[in-house]
Design a protein around this motif. Structure first.
Motif, short mmCIF file in Angstrom:
data_model
loop_
_atom_site.label_atom_id
_atom_site.label_comp_id
_atom_site.label_asym_id
_atom_site.label_seq_id
_atom_site.Cartn_x
_atom_site.Cartn_y
_atom_site.Cartn_z
N LEU A 90 0.84 -1.20 0.00
CA LEU A 90 0.00 0.00 0.00
C LEU A 90 0.87 1.26 0.00
CD1 LEU A 90 -2.80 1.32 0.14
CD2 LEU A 90 -2.63 1.22 2.64
N GLY A 91 1.96 1.20 0.76
CA GLY A 91 2.89 2.32 0.80
C GLY A 91 3.42 2.65 -0.59
N VAL A 92 3.76 1.60 -1.35
CA VAL A 92 4.27 1.79 -2.72
C VAL A 92 3.24 2.55 -3.54
CG1 VAL A 92 4.93 0.58 -4.85
CG2 VAL A 92 5.73 -0.27 -2.62
N LYS A 93 1.97 2.12 -3.40
CA LYS A 93 0.90 2.77 -4.19
C LYS A 93 0.68 4.21 -3.74
CE LYS A 93 -1.15 -0.94 -6.24
NZ LYS A 93 -1.97 -1.44 -7.19
N LEU A 94 0.65 4.43 -2.42
CA LEU A 94 0.38 5.79 -1.93
C LEU A 94 1.48 6.76 -2.35
CD1 LEU A 94 -1.12 5.10 1.61
CD2 LEU A 94 -2.31 6.05 -0.36
N CYS A 95 2.72 6.29 -2.28
CA CYS A 95 3.84 7.17 -2.69
C CYS A 95 3.75 7.48 -4.18
CB CYS A 95 5.18 6.51 -2.37
SG CYS A 95 5.50 6.48 -0.60
N LYS A 96 3.20 6.53 -4.94
CA LYS A 96 3.09 6.72 -6.39
C LYS A 96 1.96 7.70 -6.74
CE LYS A 96 2.92 3.87 -10.45
NZ LYS A 96 2.39 2.59 -10.86
N ILE A 97 0.84 7.60 -6.03
CA ILE A 97 -0.30 8.45 -6.41
C ILE A 97 -0.27 9.83 -5.74
CG2 ILE A 97 -1.85 6.51 -6.94
CD1 ILE A 97 -3.24 6.98 -4.26
N ALA A 98 0.61 10.02 -4.77
CA ALA A 98 0.69 11.34 -4.13
C ALA A 98 1.10 12.38 -5.16
CB ALA A 98 1.69 11.29 -2.99
N PRO A 99 0.54 13.57 -5.10
CA PRO A 99 0.85 14.59 -6.12
C PRO A 99 2.33 14.98 -6.16
CG PRO A 99 -0.94 15.32 -4.64
CD PRO A 99 -0.41 14.05 -4.08
N GLY A 100 2.81 15.21 -7.37
CA GLY A 100 4.18 15.71 -7.55
C GLY A 100 5.20 14.61 -7.76
N LYS A 101 6.38 15.04 -8.26
CA LYS A 101 7.41 14.07 -8.67
C LYS A 101 8.45 13.80 -7.58
CE LYS A 101 7.31 14.34 -13.69
NZ LYS A 101 5.94 14.80 -13.83
N THR A 102 8.50 14.65 -6.57
CA THR A 102 9.50 14.44 -5.51
C THR A 102 9.28 13.08 -4.84
OG1 THR A 102 9.18 16.80 -5.09
CG2 THR A 102 10.53 15.61 -3.51
N PRO A 103 10.35 12.32 -4.62
CA PRO A 103 10.17 11.01 -3.95
C PRO A 103 9.45 11.16 -2.61
CG PRO A 103 12.41 11.27 -4.75
CD PRO A 103 11.74 12.59 -4.97
N LYS A 104 8.57 10.17 -2.35
CA LYS A 104 7.71 10.27 -1.17
C LYS A 104 7.98 9.12 -0.19
CE LYS A 104 5.07 13.65 -2.84
NZ LYS A 104 5.57 13.82 -4.18
N ARG A 105 7.55 9.34 1.05
CA ARG A 105 7.52 8.31 2.07
C ARG A 105 6.18 8.39 2.79
NH1 ARG A 105 11.07 6.84 -0.56
NH2 ARG A 105 13.20 6.24 0.04
N VAL A 106 5.82 7.29 3.45
CA VAL A 106 4.50 7.22 4.05
C VAL A 106 4.60 6.70 5.49
CG1 VAL A 106 4.08 4.88 3.14
CG2 VAL A 106 2.14 6.30 3.65
N MET A 107 3.65 7.10 6.33
CA MET A 107 3.45 6.45 7.64
C MET A 107 1.95 6.33 7.87
SD MET A 107 2.17 8.70 10.24
CE MET A 107 2.73 7.87 11.69
N TYR A 108 1.57 5.35 8.67
CA TYR A 108 0.14 5.10 8.88
C TYR A 108 -0.31 5.44 10.30
CZ TYR A 108 0.71 2.16 4.71
OH TYR A 108 0.99 1.69 3.45
N ALA A 109 -1.60 5.80 10.38
CA ALA A 109 -2.27 5.94 11.67
C ALA A 109 -3.69 5.41 11.49
CB ALA A 109 -2.24 7.39 12.11
N ASN A 110 -4.56 5.70 12.43
CA ASN A 110 -5.90 5.09 12.39
C ASN A 110 -7.00 6.03 11.92
OD1 ASN A 110 -4.99 2.57 13.81
ND2 ASN A 110 -4.50 4.11 15.33
N SER A 111 -7.01 7.23 12.46
CA SER A 111 -8.09 8.18 12.12
C SER A 111 -7.51 9.38 11.41
CB SER A 111 -8.76 8.66 13.41
OG SER A 111 -7.82 9.38 14.17
N GLY A 112 -8.41 10.20 10.89
CA GLY A 112 -7.97 11.43 10.24
C GLY A 112 -7.24 12.33 11.22
N ALA A 113 -7.84 12.49 12.41
CA ALA A 113 -7.23 13.38 13.41
C ALA A 113 -5.81 12.93 13.73
CB ALA A 113 -8.08 13.40 14.67
N GLU A 114 -5.64 11.62 13.82
CA GLU A 114 -4.31 11.11 14.16
C GLU A 114 -3.29 11.40 13.04
OE1 GLU A 114 -2.62 7.05 15.86
OE2 GLU A 114 -4.77 6.97 15.44
#
Ligand SMILES: Cc1ncc(COP(=O)(O)O)c(C=O)c1O
Length: 436
Positions: A90-114
């Motif tokens: 999922l991280g691979v996909k999220l980094c790919k679909i995030a706007p812009g060309k700069t390399p991305k990284r991801v972290m997860y939480a549970n809710s929007g507020a978090e």
């Protein structure tokens, strides 16, 4: 005896805290596509989507299957202890679909507020500054920090202070009620330039980030002119402030044709939050951002027991496949066009509709007592919501003055359901007019 809406309402009154309230009186037994059904078998067209969560539709079979498959394998090990494949994929996909060309990284939480809490932590860590700028009418959640970032006092902040420090609020681009009394496009988006004036009060070297909703959700579906965010992001960049897009409500193709609302104006945010429709109702949120910023935090500095839960990640992976296979971006664009046409027709018909605005199918109508004075009409808004429900349409209101009707229906809604939903709204407006 089989439970009904009334008996469940009564039982609820004996156990549930009053503050943990529900907007609707019915109790749901099933949901499919853009329909929800209560325990008495009544069906409702769902223009609320569980607050913009069910973009791929209720009980989407591919998502349900992915959840079942993952549950059969394992449900939890904690990614911070014993990591697993689905979270990485999922991280691979999220980094790919995030706007812009700069390399991305991801972290997860549970809710929007978090996710918003984490984005603030990351922004502060990276910039070594504390100040966070938010907008008027913003909604970022209900935890101490995110409720502080939220604008509207009642019901979100009332009685819950003291609030978190170092949060600064500036006017936003609410063109229907311009805080500067100007008119677009003659104003040249002066509200975005206001940031520079603001530095006179709070210098940029005290500010870590500006956090914005590209289209404000709870605040009233306020979609700024297309120049607004590019201008603001430039000011941020020139002053060493991070530009953060809270896409929790506006993301996942909610605004038609693009995965994230900020893409409509071509801005690459430094950091972004995603939640709601990401995992079709399972609790999952993420911060996706530029690698350099995300990686500045030391190992273990961000995380939690459940963040990136495998069942939620499996659901999110299935959601993203549905987006591809069922061309959800195109669908949402078409939906936005249809909805816009219907709502503009309603505006021509009913004086009480002062403004139709939004982006794609993230669309709203602001109701006013008088189009000239723009005095908000919250009572009429709640009357429409109530009558619509009686006629089989679930729709939610929002806005600083509780006078905005908004649409967050599953993007897979059929033409027939959409037309029926709009005709119920039409009837509700007509019956309101008769009563006045
Ligand atoms: C833009 C935005 N940010 C944050 C949140 C908070 O999300 P949650 O309710 O999942 O904590 C919401 C919820 O409506 C939202 O719309």
């Amino acid at each position: 005896m089989k439970a009904n809406n009334k008996s469940l309402g009564e039982l609820r009154g004996t156990v549930m805290a009053k503050g943990f309230a529900s907007g609707k009186p019915m109790y749901i037994a099933a949901a499919k596509g853009a329909m929800i059904y209560d325990v008495e078998g009544n069906g409702y067209i769902d223009f609320g989507g569980g607050i913009a969560v069910m973009n791929v539709g209720h009980s989407n079979p591919k998502v349900v299957q992915a959840i079942k498959d993952q549950v059969d394998k394992f449900t939890h090990t904690c990614f911070m202890v014993a990591p697993y494949d689905v979270a990485v994929q999922l991280g691979v996909k999220l980094c790919k679909i995030a706007p812009g060309k700069t390399p991305k990284r991801v972290m997860y939480a549970n809710s929007g507020a978090e996710a918003v809490e984490n984005v603030v932590k990351i922004a502060r860590y990276h910039t070594k500054k504390q100040g966070i700028v938010v907008l008027d009418h913003a909604f970022h959640g209900r935890t101490l920090l995110t409720m502080t970032m939220t604008s509207k006092a009642k019901p979100y902040k009332w009685g819950f202070g003291p609030f978190a420090p170092e949060i600064y609020r500036i006017p936003n681009a609410y063109c229907y009620r311009c805080p500067f009394g100007l008119t677009y496009p003659k104003c040249d988006c002066a509200c975005a330039d206001y940031m520079k004036d603001f530095f006179g009060k709070i210098p940029a070297d005290m500010l870590a980030a500006v956090v914005v909703e590209p289209v404000q959700g709870e605040g009233g579906f306020i979609a700024p002119p297309k120049e607004y965010f590019p201008k603001m992001a430039r000011i941020c960049r020139d002053n060493g402030i991070l530009f953060v897009a809270d896409e929790i409500q506006s993301g996942m193709a909610r605004t038609g044709g693009k995965m994230f609302a900020i893409e409509h104006c071509g801005v690459e945010p430094d950091l972004m939050t995603v939640a709601k429709s990401l995992a079709a109702g399972l609790p999952l949120s993420a911060v996706v951002g530029k690698q350099e910023i995300m990686d500045s935090v030391h190992p273990g500095g961000i995380g939690g027991t459940y963040g990136g839960n495998p069942v939620c990640c499996a659901a999110a992976l299935a959601v993203l496949s549905v987006y591809e296979e069922e061309k959800i971006l195109e669908k949402s664009e078409r939906l936005g066009k249809k909805l816009g046409k219907y709502f503009r027709e309603l505006k021509r018909k009913y004086e009480i509709i002062g403004d139709v605005r939004g982006l794609g199918p993230m669309l709203a109508m602001e109701l006013v007592k008088d189009r000239k004075t723009k005095e908000p009409a919250p009572e009429a808004t709640s009357a429409i919501v109530k009558v619509a429900l009686e006629k089989g349409l679930s729709i939610l209101s929002c806005g600083q003055y509780s006078n905005v009707l908004r649409t967050m229906m599953p993007l897979v809604i059929t033409d027939e359901q959409l037309e029926k939903g709009v005709s119920i709204l039409d009837d509700a407006f007509a019956s309101l007019e008769k009563r006045r």
